[in-house]
Design an enzyme around this catalytic site. Structure first.
Site, mmCIF file in Angstrom:
data_model
loop_
_atom_site.group_PDB
_atom_site.id
_atom_site.type_symbol
_atom_site.label_atom_id
_atom_site.label_comp_id
_atom_site.label_asym_id
_atom_site.label_seq_id
_atom_site.Cartn_x
_atom_site.Cartn_y
_atom_site.Cartn_z
ATOM 1 N N HIS A 12 -12.193 -90.202 -107.150
ATOM 2 C CA HIS A 12 -12.336 -90.216 -108.606
ATOM 3 C C HIS A 12 -11.447 -91.310 -109.167
ATOM 4 O O HIS A 12 -10.358 -91.553 -108.654
ATOM 5 C CB HIS A 12 -11.934 -88.863 -109.209
ATOM 6 N N ASP A 72 -19.031 -83.381 -108.361
ATOM 7 C CA ASP A 72 -20.381 -83.470 -107.811
ATOM 8 C C ASP A 72 -20.515 -82.852 -106.429
ATOM 9 O O ASP A 72 -21.621 -82.578 -105.983
ATOM 10 C CB ASP A 72 -20.825 -84.942 -107.745
HETATM 11 N N1 COA Z 1 -15.862 -92.133 -99.618
HETATM 12 C C1 COA Z 1 -15.187 -93.014 -98.842
HETATM 13 N N2 COA Z 1 -14.289 -93.882 -99.334
HETATM 14 C C2 COA Z 1 -14.063 -93.850 -100.653
HETATM 15 C C3 COA Z 1 -14.717 -92.968 -101.511
HETATM 16 C C4 COA Z 1 -15.642 -92.085 -100.953
HETATM 17 N N3 COA Z 1 -16.311 -91.221 -101.703
HETATM 18 N N4 COA Z 1 -14.287 -93.143 -102.762
HETATM 19 C C5 COA Z 1 -13.387 -94.123 -102.697
HETATM 20 N N5 COA Z 1 -13.239 -94.549 -101.419
HETATM 21 C C6 COA Z 1 -12.373 -95.618 -100.954
HETATM 22 C C7 COA Z 1 -13.036 -96.951 -101.205
HETATM 23 O O1 COA Z 1 -13.838 -97.364 -100.136
HETATM 24 C C8 COA Z 1 -11.853 -97.843 -101.442
HETATM 25 O O2 COA Z 1 -11.276 -98.144 -100.191
HETATM 26 P P1 COA Z 1 -10.718 -99.642 -99.890
HETATM 27 O O3 COA Z 1 -9.625 -99.838 -100.902
HETATM 28 O O4 COA Z 1 -10.284 -99.532 -98.480
HETATM 29 O O5 COA Z 1 -11.884 -100.543 -100.121
HETATM 30 C C9 COA Z 1 -10.865 -96.943 -102.170
HETATM 31 O O6 COA Z 1 -11.184 -95.601 -101.751
HETATM 32 C C10 COA Z 1 -10.961 -97.052 -103.681
HETATM 33 O O7 COA Z 1 -12.322 -96.808 -104.048
HETATM 34 P P2 COA Z 1 -13.065 -97.425 -105.298
HETATM 35 O O8 COA Z 1 -14.530 -97.252 -105.112
HETATM 36 O O9 COA Z 1 -12.547 -98.809 -105.560
HETATM 37 O O10 COA Z 1 -12.508 -96.461 -106.437
HETATM 38 P P3 COA Z 1 -13.054 -96.398 -107.909
HETATM 39 O O11 COA Z 1 -11.967 -95.826 -108.716
HETATM 40 O O12 COA Z 1 -13.665 -97.681 -108.322
HETATM 41 O O13 COA Z 1 -14.269 -95.373 -107.745
HETATM 42 C C11 COA Z 1 -15.600 -93.544 -107.519
HETATM 43 C C12 COA Z 1 -14.277 -94.064 -108.068
HETATM 44 C C13 COA Z 1 -15.799 -92.124 -108.010
HETATM 45 C C14 COA Z 1 -16.753 -94.411 -108.041
HETATM 46 C C15 COA Z 1 -15.562 -93.591 -105.988
HETATM 47 O O14 COA Z 1 -14.551 -92.720 -105.507
HETATM 48 C C16 COA Z 1 -16.900 -93.241 -105.385
HETATM 49 O O15 COA Z 1 -17.751 -94.125 -105.235
HETATM 50 N N6 COA Z 1 -17.115 -91.941 -105.012
HETATM 51 C C17 COA Z 1 -18.389 -91.519 -104.513
HETATM 52 C C18 COA Z 1 -19.379 -91.331 -105.653
HETATM 53 C C19 COA Z 1 -19.084 -90.112 -106.464
HETATM 54 O O16 COA Z 1 -18.845 -89.037 -105.931
HETATM 55 N N7 COA Z 1 -19.155 -90.274 -107.776
HETATM 56 C C20 COA Z 1 -18.963 -89.177 -108.705
HETATM 57 C C21 COA Z 1 -17.683 -89.320 -109.438
HETATM 58 S S1 COA Z 1 -17.314 -87.872 -110.380
#
Ligand code: COA
Length: 371
Positions: free
Chosen positions: A257, A308
């Site tokens: 998140h 989710d």
């Molecule tokens: N599974 C695996 N790795 C994850 C992850 C996940 N669900 N969520 C984050 N990470 C990792 C990323 O790969 C990244 O790693 P890195 O720094 O080695 O590249 C790091 O954690 C940071 O992730 P990032 O996507 O940049 O964080 P964000 O703050 O931009 O994104 C979300 C937040 C929610 C978009 C992200 O956690 C995600 O894509 N989650 C899955 C989708 C989801 O469940 N969305 C609903 C949100 S309520």
């Protein structure tokens, strides 16, 4: 230097919702989400979001009636939906039908505060009807008239399945709706506020929000979670599959998140519901598989389940079709989106930030034949 994705940037003042990512707390209008999930109803929470305080008994009764009496869709919108291709995704249908609703709204182009409140109530009342009717239309099932004696959650399940839901199903969905109702400046709410800030109409702002919620990094994640659980199939296969996905650097949907760096407080209630519904069905495998995945992701990546993750198994066990999971999120978030539009308009200023320009400068224009 601003972090990508506007991380940690405060872009609005709001008295609606507070998310404390370090303590894992979620507050609607001063009330802790745990109290609301345990004691409130979705209708009462909608009142709280729109009016800024908990309703008195008679005020709640009035809102419950208004929400129940506004569920019927204009015939023009139903006719339009019947012409959509059967393979249209429910979020596309919701986006387009919501846009069409604006042309039938009795308040028309009137967008003073009172008219916008009525529009918020209509939108929240009609969204479940759009979603249930779409499922009926594409499956050639009868489209039932909404039952005003049922709560918003109960009536949605009734129109979707054709059967009056039992108390546990209604209560489970009602709690899920409370948990999803608002979440500060999440992507779709921000989109709604940006649109509203131009003084466009409430419907246009909500259509922007629906389109934004659809993405798999936002509301689309719950559908991706159930796809993953169904693919894994058995708790015994969970560990190998998840480890393989992690080795392949795949994102595991339902985890992580932008704001919560600890447990998402909403996940706590959904996890309990997933277990309760599993026990009731005599099929705990979805809950057990989810627990196993949760432990692996926390151990391997230090990431917590978000709203989710457990909502996926909860909706699945409530008999909701998988591609309606994100639309169900929209049913609930409609209350929060509209509350934010109302708040934006109370003290509006156009939202127009700047970009840090990283492109070329001072290039000389070359005629097309000389490039
Ligand atoms: N599974 C695996 N790795 C994850 C992850 C996940 N669900 N969520 C984050 N990470 C990792 C990323 O790969 C990244 O790693 P890195 O720094 O080695 O590249 C790091 O954690 C940071 O992730 P990032 O996507 O940049 O964080 P964000 O703050 O931009 O994104 C979300 C937040 C929610 C978009 C992200 O956690 C995600 O894509 N989650 C899955 C989708 C989801 O469940 N969305 C609903 C949100 S309520």
């Amino acid at each position: 230097m601003i972090k990508a994705g506007l991380e940690d940037v405060v872009a609005a003042s709001s008295a609606i919702c507070d998310v404390n990512g370090t303590e894992g707390r979620l507050i609607y209008r001063g009330y802790d989400i745990h109290d609301l999930a345990e004691h409130s109803t979705f209708e009462e929470v909608a009142y709280l979001l729109w009016f800024g305080r908990l309703p008195k008994k008679s005020e709640l009764e009035t809102l419950v009636k208004e929400l129940a009496n506004n569920r019927v869709l204009p015939t023009g919108v139903v006719d339009l939906m019947k012409k959509f291709p059967p393979a249209a995704s429910p979020m596309e249908v919701l986006r387009t039908a919501t846009s069409a609703l604006s042309m039938y709204d009795p308040d028309g182009q009137n967008d003073n505060h009172e008219a916008n409140l009525r529009k918020a109530i209509r939108l929240t009342a009609q969204t479940p009807t759009i979603i249930a009717y779409w499922d009926n239309i594409r499956k050639n099932k009868p489209m039932l008239a909404p039952d005003p004696s049922l709560s918003l959650a109960g009536n949605f399940l009734y129109m979707l399945t054709g059967k009056k839901p039992d108390e546990i199903s209604t209560k489970s969905l009602d709690i899920a709706l409370i948990l999803h109702a608002d979440h500060e400046l999440n992507a779709s709410t921000f989109a709604a506020r940006v649109a509203a800030g131009t003084l466009t109409d409430m419907y246009s702002a909500i259509v922007a929000a629906i389109g934004t919620l659809k993405g798999p990094l936002h509301g689309g994640a719950n559908q991706e979670v159930i796809k993953m659980l169904l693919q894994i199939g058995e708790p015994a296969k969970a560990s190998a599959t998840i480890h393989r996905m992690l080795d392949e650097h795949k994102k595991i949907m339902g985890f992580g998140h932008r704001v919560y760096k600890t447990e998402d407080p909403r996940a706590h209630h959904l996890r309990m519901m997933s277990e309760q519904l599993g026990k009731r069905l005599g099929e705990l495998k979805w809950y057990e598989m989810s627990r196993e995945i949760e432990e692996i992701i926390l151990k391997e990546k230090g990431l917590y389940a978000n709203v989710d993750f457990y909502s996926a198994s909860v909706y699945y066990m409530l008999g909701i079709p998988e591609d309606l999971f994100t639309p169900v999120f929209a049913i609930s978030r409609m209350s929060g989106w509209t509350a934010h539009v109302l708040e934006q308009l109370e003290n509006n200023r156009l939202i127009r930030p700047r970009a840090d320009y990283t492109g070329e400068k001072n290039l000389k224009y070359a005629a097309i034949d000389n490039r």
